[in-house]
Write a protein that holds these residues in place. Structure first.
Motif, PDB file in Angstrom:
ATOM      1  N   ALA A   1       1.687   4.349  -7.726  1.00 14.71           N
ATOM      2  CA  ALA A   1       0.546   3.938  -8.542  1.00 14.71           C
ATOM      3  C   ALA A   1      -0.184   5.137  -9.130  1.00 14.71           C
ATOM      4  O   ALA A   1      -0.233   6.224  -8.534  1.00 14.71           O
TER       5      ALA A   1
ATOM      6  N   TYR B   1       1.646   1.038 -16.892  1.00 13.47           N
ATOM      7  CA  TYR B   1       2.738   0.599 -16.015  1.00 13.47           C
ATOM      8  C   TYR B   1       4.060   0.712 -16.778  1.00 13.47           C
ATOM      9  O   TYR B   1       4.171   0.293 -17.924  1.00 13.47           O
TER      10      TYR B   1
ATOM     11  N   VAL C   1       0.192  -5.837 -11.374  1.00 14.36           N
ATOM     12  CA  VAL C   1      -0.625  -4.635 -11.474  1.00 14.36           C
ATOM     13  C   VAL C   1      -2.050  -4.983 -11.897  1.00 14.36           C
ATOM     14  O   VAL C   1      -2.295  -6.018 -12.516  1.00 14.36           O
TER      15      VAL C   1
ATOM     16  N   TRP D   1      -2.649   2.247 -13.129  1.00 17.59           N
ATOM     17  CA  TRP D   1      -2.399   0.922 -12.553  1.00 17.59           C
ATOM     18  C   TRP D   1      -2.197   1.025 -11.050  1.00 17.59           C
ATOM     19  O   TRP D   1      -1.859   2.066 -10.510  1.00 17.59           O
ATOM     20  N   LYS D   2      -2.418  -0.105 -10.392  1.00 18.37           N
ATOM     21  CA  LYS D   2      -2.114  -0.251  -8.976  1.00 18.37           C
ATOM     22  C   LYS D   2      -1.575  -1.657  -8.763  1.00 18.37           C
ATOM     23  O   LYS D   2      -1.872  -2.573  -9.538  1.00 18.37           O
ATOM     24  N   LEU D   3      -0.828  -1.838  -7.703  1.00 19.51           N
ATOM     25  CA  LEU D   3      -0.357  -3.178  -7.343  1.00 19.51           C
ATOM     26  C   LEU D   3      -1.427  -3.881  -6.521  1.00 19.51           C
ATOM     27  O   LEU D   3      -1.983  -3.318  -5.576  1.00 19.51           O
ATOM     28  N   SER D   4      -1.716  -5.114  -6.893  1.00 20.23           N
ATOM     29  CA  SER D   4      -2.596  -5.955  -6.096  1.00 20.23           C
ATOM     30  C   SER D   4      -1.798  -6.498  -4.919  1.00 20.23           C
ATOM     31  O   SER D   4      -0.756  -7.137  -5.113  1.00 20.23           O
ATOM     32  N   THR D   5      -2.259  -6.257  -3.707  1.00 16.60           N
ATOM     33  CA  THR D   5      -1.531  -6.758  -2.536  1.00 16.60           C
ATOM     34  C   THR D   5      -1.465  -8.281  -2.550  1.00 16.60           C
ATOM     35  O   THR D   5      -0.443  -8.863  -2.190  1.00 16.60           O
TER      36      THR D   5
ATOM     37  N   ARG E   1       0.836  -1.209   0.000  1.00 15.22           N
ATOM     38  CA  ARG E   1       0.000   0.000   0.000  1.00 15.22           C
ATOM     39  C   ARG E   1       0.868   1.255   0.000  1.00 15.22           C
ATOM     40  O   ARG E   1       0.523   2.258  -0.641  1.00 15.22           O
TER      41      ARG E   1
ATOM     42  N   ASN F   1       2.041   1.749  -3.507  1.00 16.05           N
ATOM     43  CA  ASN F   1       0.947   2.286  -4.323  1.00 16.05           C
ATOM     44  C   ASN F   1       0.774   3.787  -4.110  1.00 16.05           C
ATOM     45  O   ASN F   1       0.563   4.547  -5.061  1.00 16.05           O
ATOM     46  N   ARG F   2       0.859   4.208  -2.849  1.00 16.73           N
ATOM     47  CA  ARG F   2       0.710   5.636  -2.573  1.00 16.73           C
ATOM     48  C   ARG F   2       1.834   6.442  -3.222  1.00 16.73           C
ATOM     49  O   ARG F   2       1.630   7.571  -3.668  1.00 16.73           O
TER      50      ARG F   2
END
Length: 468
Positions: free
Chosen positions: A260, A326, A314, A286-290, A253, A256-257
């Protein structure tokens, strides 16, 4: 007198030798008295006699479980054929003893016909059905296992159960199926213990994970992780690791902050040099999936890798859930290839590698909440030429409009396309109501037929569309 005694002893010895030889011959040519073949008594018989008896004895086709009859089929031929006599001679050799034996033994003679018994499937199903009835309400055992938690490997003891072991019972059936009457004994299922080879191997495999490190590369930045940073809990079953990676969620997270782009506002320099801040409503980014990141890192630790890329972890929203942009770090994550659409100017610019390759006037959605073109940073979902645009008019009626060029960029169905039916191409057409011929569109960026083709070819799937 002494001579007579010698003759007597010699005679006794000779008699004993004759008896022993005779006994040996008999033992090697006859089955022991408590021997059965395929459940048929053959004690005292020669191989030929045993073959004849078993061959001519019908198979009862009965199955008993724990002494209770659970299957009664119709009697069938023995399954012993004319060419099987040699098997009995071989069986006799295997069971022969020098002295008579009263040991009870049942010898199985398998033939092709017995192995392909047409009632075999029904017999097995009867065993399964009965065992399922017996197991109702019984507790299944729980195998012992090894587990890695908080960087330490420990063993969890087995829990005994009361259920019967179906796999073992079916194996027992397969071993005894040559008998006309099959007698089975159900035994409780035994769990794996902590001392078993399987559990000890699990322990060794989990121990390999401890103390390892891996670098996580996210675009142009690298983050360092240890086993305890990533793995909350791990087990090793059937040759594969299973990971709980909640430990890493907080770090992901944070990344991502910091990096992302999905769901955030972009700083964007417009065609005329002004820097604006877009809204957060677009789908580009995009964001990273935890969850995916955790599994990627854990598997990299298991494989002994020194570094691993985040590219496969992502996600995004909209037409593709794998994320867009990305690896793009220039222009605040938008990059140098994009489409710019100004609602105020009713104009669009198309950039490729930082250069404007085409621009044209457009008519956007009517200036009302139902039809306005949504602002934000979107992306080209797909392109189609020709295409038919289908939807509903404001009065609820359906429409189907043929277009030559179509490039959609929002989930709601907005895109760039030619509009041969349009009569009003003025800069204020979108403010003149929602008549698609003279007013604003249903939300799309209408283009003059002469401009739609160059615009279509200036775009590519996945590139951002900035609407402001």
């Amino acid at each position: 007198m002494q001579l007579r005694l010698k003759y007597l002893i010699g005679a006794v010895v000779a008699l004993l030798l004759v008896l022993l030889v005779g006994l040996g011959i008999h033992q090697h040519t006859h089955f022991n008295r408590n021997t059965t073949i395929n459940g048929v008594p053959v004690g005292g018989l020669t191989a030929k006699q045993a073959y004849s008896k078993v061959k001519n004895t019908k198979r009862a086709n009965r199955v008993y479980l724990n002494g209770q009859l659970i299957y009664q089929g119709s009697a069938t031929a023995s399954g012993i054929g004319n060419g099987d006599q040699a098997k009995f001679a071989q069986t006799l050799k295997q069971q022969a003893t020098f002295f008579p034996s009263s040991k009870r033994q049942n010898i199985l003679v398998w033939t092709s016909q017995i192995r392909h018994d047409p009632q075999s499937a029904a017999k097995k199903q009867a065993v399964v059905n009965r065992l399922q009835q017996l197991n109702q309400g019984r507790q299944a055992p729980v195998d012992a296992y090894a587990v890695l938690e908080h960087g330490q490997v420990k063993l969890v003891a087995a829990k005994q159960g009361t259920q019967y072991d179906q796999a073992a019972l079916l194996k027992q059936f397969d071993q005894r199926a040559a008998n006309g009457t099959v007698r089975l004994t159900a035994k409780r299922q035994r769990p794996l213990t902590t001392s078993s080879k399987t559990v000890q191997d699990e322990k060794k495999q989990l121990a390999k994970l401890t103390g390892r490190r891996v670098d996580y590369k996210v675009e142009d930045k690298t983050y360092h992780f240890t086993t305890t940073d990533v793995i909350t809990r791990a087990t090793y079953r059937d040759g594969k690791y299973q990971f709980d990676t909640n430990a890493v969620d907080g770090r992901i997270r944070e990344i991502n902050r910091a990096q992302a782009t999905l769901g955030r506002a972009f700083k964007f320099r417009t065609h005329d040099g002004k820097v604006i801040t877009t809204n957060r409503k677009g789908t580009y980014g995009w964001k990273l999936s935890t969850q995916r990141a955790g599994q990627t890192l854990a598997q990299a630790l298991a494989d002994g890798k020194k570094s691993v890329s985040a590219a496969r972890d992502v996600y995004g929203i909209g037409y593709t859930t794998r994320g867009t942009g990305y690896g793009v770090t220039s222009n605040d994550g938008i990059g140098d290839t994009y489409a710019e659409l100004s609602i105020a100017d009713q104009h669009a610019w198309f950039y490729r590698d930082g250069k404007c390759v085409f621009d044209a006037d457009v008519v956007t959605g009517a200036n009302n909440p139902q039809n306005e073109t949504p602002k934000g940073v979107w992306y080209i979902m797909y392109q189609q030429s020709p295409s038919v645009l289908k939807g509903k008019n404001n009065d609820g009626s359906n429409y189907a409009s043929k277009v030559q060029y179509w490039s959609q960029f929002t989930n709601s169905g907005c895109g760039f396309h030619d509009a041969s039916w349009r009569k009003n191409w003025s800069k204020t057409a979108y403010l003149s109501g929602d008549n698609v011929a003279t007013g604003g569109s249903h939300g799309c960026a209408n283009m003059h037929p002469r401009d739609a083709g160059p615009a279509y070819h200036a775009l590519q799937v996945g590139e951002p569309v900035i609407v402001y």
